[in-house]
Design a protein around this motif. Structure first.
Motif, PDB file in Angstrom:
ATOM      1  N   THR A  49       0.792  -1.173  -0.021  1.00 33.68           N
ATOM      2  CA  THR A  49      -0.060   0.127   0.028  1.00 33.68           C
ATOM      3  C   THR A  49       0.959   1.030  -0.028  1.00 33.68           C
ATOM      4  O   THR A  49       0.539   2.074  -0.801  1.00 33.68           O
ATOM      5  CB  THR A  49      -1.143  -0.038   1.144  1.00 33.68           C
ATOM      6  N   LEU A  50       1.957   1.393   0.902  1.00 38.87           N
ATOM      7  CA  LEU A  50       2.643   2.471   0.997  1.00 38.87           C
ATOM      8  C   LEU A  50       3.356   2.528  -0.480  1.00 38.87           C
ATOM      9  O   LEU A  50       3.502   3.788  -0.989  1.00 38.87           O
ATOM     10  CB  LEU A  50       3.824   2.232   1.871  1.00 38.87           C
ATOM     11  N   ILE A  51       3.924   1.400  -0.931  1.00 36.23           N
ATOM     12  CA  ILE A  51       4.671   1.773  -2.444  1.00 36.23           C
ATOM     13  C   ILE A  51       3.672   2.273  -3.305  1.00 36.23           C
ATOM     14  O   ILE A  51       3.835   3.207  -4.092  1.00 36.23           O
ATOM     15  CB  ILE A  51       5.093   0.114  -2.826  1.00 36.23           C
ATOM     16  N   PHE A  52       2.445   1.763  -3.508  1.00 37.00           N
ATOM     17  CA  PHE A  52       1.303   2.289  -4.292  1.00 37.00           C
ATOM     18  C   PHE A  52       1.139   3.603  -4.363  1.00 37.00           C
ATOM     19  O   PHE A  52       0.746   4.392  -5.083  1.00 37.00           O
ATOM     20  CB  PHE A  52       0.063   1.203  -4.187  1.00 37.00           C
ATOM     21  N   LEU A  53       0.861   3.965  -2.838  1.00 39.90           N
ATOM     22  CA  LEU A  53       0.705   5.304  -2.584  1.00 39.90           C
ATOM     23  C   LEU A  53       1.537   6.452  -2.978  1.00 39.90           C
ATOM     24  O   LEU A  53       1.368   7.676  -2.843  1.00 39.90           O
ATOM     25  CB  LEU A  53      -0.084   5.473  -1.233  1.00 39.90           C
ATOM     26  N   SER A  54       2.897   5.929  -2.876  1.00 40.06           N
ATOM     27  CA  SER A  54       4.138   6.859  -2.977  1.00 40.06           C
ATOM     28  C   SER A  54       4.738   7.149  -4.223  1.00 40.06           C
ATOM     29  O   SER A  54       5.165   8.071  -4.711  1.00 40.06           O
ATOM     30  CB  SER A  54       5.072   6.567  -2.089  1.00 40.06           C
ATOM     31  N   LEU A  56       6.822  10.680  -8.680  1.00 42.76           N
ATOM     32  CA  LEU A  56       6.856  10.906  -9.995  1.00 42.76           C
ATOM     33  C   LEU A  56       6.388  12.515 -10.506  1.00 42.76           C
ATOM     34  O   LEU A  56       6.957  13.024 -11.201  1.00 42.76           O
ATOM     35  CB  LEU A  56       6.397   9.854 -11.044  1.00 42.76           C
ATOM     36  N   PHE A  57       4.969  12.477 -10.086  1.00 46.18           N
ATOM     37  CA  PHE A  57       4.557  13.771 -10.480  1.00 46.18           C
ATOM     38  C   PHE A  57       4.919  14.931  -9.722  1.00 46.18           C
ATOM     39  O   PHE A  57       5.651  15.930 -10.457  1.00 46.18           O
ATOM     40  CB  PHE A  57       3.049  14.008  -9.725  1.00 46.18           C
ATOM     41  N   LEU A  75      10.161   9.606   1.770  1.00 52.17           N
ATOM     42  CA  LEU A  75       9.996   9.014   3.008  1.00 52.17           C
ATOM     43  C   LEU A  75       8.873   7.705   3.201  1.00 52.17           C
ATOM     44  O   LEU A  75       9.337   6.773   3.867  1.00 52.17           O
ATOM     45  CB  LEU A  75       9.987   9.983   4.200  1.00 52.17           C
ATOM     46  N   MET A  76       7.864   8.098   2.629  1.00 55.27           N
ATOM     47  CA  MET A  76       6.954   7.021   2.816  1.00 55.27           C
ATOM     48  C   MET A  76       7.385   5.743   1.796  1.00 55.27           C
ATOM     49  O   MET A  76       7.265   4.548   2.491  1.00 55.27           O
ATOM     50  CB  MET A  76       5.436   7.484   2.129  1.00 55.27           C
ATOM     51  N   LEU A  77       7.986   5.964   0.804  1.00 55.19           N
ATOM     52  CA  LEU A  77       8.547   4.711  -0.030  1.00 55.19           C
ATOM     53  C   LEU A  77       9.697   4.325   0.830  1.00 55.19           C
ATOM     54  O   LEU A  77       9.795   2.935   0.967  1.00 55.19           O
ATOM     55  CB  LEU A  77       9.227   5.440  -1.294  1.00 55.19           C
ATOM     56  N   LEU A  78      10.584   4.830   1.426  1.00 58.92           N
ATOM     57  CA  LEU A  78      11.551   4.552   2.294  1.00 58.92           C
ATOM     58  C   LEU A  78      11.152   3.472   3.361  1.00 58.92           C
ATOM     59  O   LEU A  78      11.523   2.253   3.849  1.00 58.92           O
ATOM     60  CB  LEU A  78      12.405   5.484   2.879  1.00 58.92           C
ATOM     61  N   VAL A  79       9.877   3.651   3.888  1.00 57.09           N
ATOM     62  CA  VAL A  79       9.382   3.052   5.187  1.00 57.09           C
ATOM     63  C   VAL A  79       8.764   1.816   4.405  1.00 57.09           C
ATOM     64  O   VAL A  79       9.143   0.672   4.766  1.00 57.09           O
ATOM     65  CB  VAL A  79       8.090   3.785   5.929  1.00 57.09           C
ATOM     66  N   ALA A  80       8.271   1.863   3.181  1.00 59.33           N
ATOM     67  CA  ALA A  80       8.024   0.648   2.750  1.00 59.33           C
ATOM     68  C   ALA A  80       8.987  -0.217   2.282  1.00 59.33           C
ATOM     69  O   ALA A  80       9.028  -1.522   2.465  1.00 59.33           O
ATOM     70  CB  ALA A  80       7.198   0.857   1.321  1.00 59.33           C
TER      71      ALA A  80
END
Length: 192
Positions: free
Chosen positions: A29-34, A39-40, A72-77
């Motif tokens: 979920t974190l990967i999908f949301l981040s 990219l945007f 940071l969200m991606l790093l947590v994932a």
């Protein structure tokens, strides 16, 4: 002592699959949301730096701050993914253990890490209930005590040596040597 919580699995594993699924879902979920917002906002930052749009140039700092939050969200994932692979690796070591007690020295040797790092990782993994049918003993000499579900590949039995009547703990269905006299002994599978 930290007792591993979770539903025991009779397939011969110490992994709590229920907890693993939850953390895996969080990670995905974190990967999908981040990824999309990263990219945007990366495009917005690049346009703000190299483009001619004054609006993007004026909002450059805002875009950078938002970009960092999603990074940071991606790093947590990615950290969750690392923890999940640690669980799998520790489980492999636990399943190969013959006496039901895995010391930090054994784990340190097999993982190639200092004992303090191993203990720190195991504390986190046990705190989040990623193992079942085992206990992390922190006092004295830290170790993981494997219990295993009775009748499974992960269970242990006490075997009495025919020669010296000494008791040795072995994984059910395996062979070994008596701790006292060195004679060959076999732990027959015991189903209850």
């Amino acid at each position: 002592m930290t007792k591993a919580k979770g539903t025991p699995v009779s397939s011969g594993t110490y992994i709590s699959h229920e907890r693993m699924r939850k953390i895996y879902s969080k990670e995905r979920t974190l990967i999908f949301l981040s990824v999309g917002p990263i990219l945007f906002f990366l495009i917005a930052v690049l346009e703000g730096i190299f483009g001619n749009d004054p609006v993007l140039r004026d909002s450059l700092m805002t875009s950078l701050v938002i970009e960092m939050l999603f990074v940071l969200m991606l790093l947590v994932a990615l950290r969750y993914e690392r923890k999940l692979s640690l669980v799998r690796r520790y489980n492999q070591i636990f399943m190969c253990d013959r006496d039901g007690v895995v010391t930090m020295k054994e784990l340190s040797r097999q993982m190639g890490k200092p004992e303090e790092k191993i203990l720190s990782e195991l504390k986190w993994l046990f705190k989040h209930s990623l193992f079942c049918d085992c206990t992390l003993q922190v006092g004295g000499e830290p170790c993981v005590i494997l219990s295993g579900e009775s009748g499974s590949r992960s269970s242990f039995v006490n075997v009495i040596c025919d020669k010296c009547t000494g008791t040795t703990r072995l994984r059910a269905g395996t062979s070994g040597k008596c701790d006292y006299c060195g004679s060959a002994i076999t732990a027959r599978r015991i189903d209850s």
